[in-house]
Design a protein around this motif. Structure first.
Motif, short mmCIF file in Angstrom:
data_model
loop_
_atom_site.label_atom_id
_atom_site.label_comp_id
_atom_site.label_asym_id
_atom_site.label_seq_id
_atom_site.Cartn_x
_atom_site.Cartn_y
_atom_site.Cartn_z
N THR A 266 0.92 -1.16 -0.20
CA THR A 266 -0.14 -0.03 -0.05
C THR A 266 0.96 1.16 0.09
O THR A 266 1.89 1.17 0.38
CB THR A 266 -1.03 -0.11 1.35
OG1 THR A 266 -0.28 0.20 2.40
CG2 THR A 266 -1.63 -1.16 1.34
N ALA A 267 0.54 2.48 -0.35
CA ALA A 267 1.10 3.38 -0.51
C ALA A 267 0.06 4.85 0.23
O ALA A 267 -1.11 4.62 0.09
CB ALA A 267 1.41 3.98 -1.90
N VAL A 268 0.46 5.79 0.69
CA VAL A 268 -0.10 6.76 0.89
C VAL A 268 -0.63 7.82 -0.12
O VAL A 268 -1.35 8.80 0.10
CB VAL A 268 0.59 7.77 2.13
CG1 VAL A 268 0.93 6.75 3.32
CG2 VAL A 268 1.86 8.25 1.60
N ASN A 269 -0.02 7.60 -1.22
CA ASN A 269 -0.73 8.39 -2.67
C ASN A 269 -0.90 7.48 -3.39
O ASN A 269 -0.96 6.11 -3.44
CB ASN A 269 0.43 9.26 -3.01
CG ASN A 269 1.63 8.55 -3.33
OD1 ASN A 269 1.74 7.59 -4.14
ND2 ASN A 269 2.79 9.02 -2.69
N ASP A 270 -1.58 7.77 -4.75
CA ASP A 270 -1.80 7.00 -5.84
C ASP A 270 -1.15 6.87 -6.80
O ASP A 270 -1.41 6.44 -7.89
CB ASP A 270 -3.40 7.41 -6.25
CG ASP A 270 -4.38 7.54 -5.47
OD1 ASP A 270 -4.39 6.51 -4.68
OD2 ASP A 270 -5.46 8.28 -5.51
N ASN A 271 0.23 7.49 -6.60
CA ASN A 271 1.40 7.47 -7.52
C ASN A 271 1.91 6.02 -7.82
O ASN A 271 2.23 5.50 -6.62
CB ASN A 271 2.20 8.58 -7.52
CG ASN A 271 1.68 9.73 -7.27
OD1 ASN A 271 0.50 10.19 -7.80
ND2 ASN A 271 2.00 10.64 -6.22
#
Length: 129
Positions: free
Chosen positions: A121-126
């Motif tokens: 998972t990431a804290v942004n959609d990039n």
């Protein structure tokens, strides 16, 4: 065409051919024996200096039947190049890799690399690619 532009063009051809053989065909020995010069300076702390040391360290990893590599970007400026790769080294965890090369007289003579596993998972959609 300026000398810098000509050097960049010539080195882009070398790095593009090297990358195709190394990452896509996964023929480490052919890529290194054709496009890497001696002395070859290695900055990865797990691989000794020298072309043969790199071949010995990387060949089995690249020949693994589940290994897969996608070249995302090749950037070349004069005698420096970067290859940005999406890697699945043994078919396992996905990683983002940036291989940095210095070229001299049409041969790769120095290497640095940076590797980062792609997180779940990431804290942004990039994306990393």
């Amino acid at each position: 065409m300026s000398d810098h532009a000509e050097l960049t063009r010539a080195n882009r051809e070398v790095v593009t051919d090297f990358a195709e053989i190394f990452y896509h065909q996964r023929d480490v020995a052919q890529a290194f024996n054709t496009y890497v010069g001696e002395p070859y300076v290695q900055h990865n702390p797990t691989i000794a200096d020298g072309r043969q040391s790199a071949i010995d360290a990387l060949d089995a990893k690249f020949r693994h039947p589940n290994a897969h590599f996608e070249i995302k970007k090749i950037l070349v400026d004069g005698d420096l190049a970067v290859v940005h790769v999406r890697a699945f080294p043994t078919g396992g965890k996905e990683a983002a890799v940036a291989d940095f090369f210095r070229l001299e007289n049409g041969k790769i003579v120095e290497h640095w690399d940076v590797l980062q596993l792609v997180p779940e998972t990431a804290v942004n959609d990039n994306t990393m690619f």
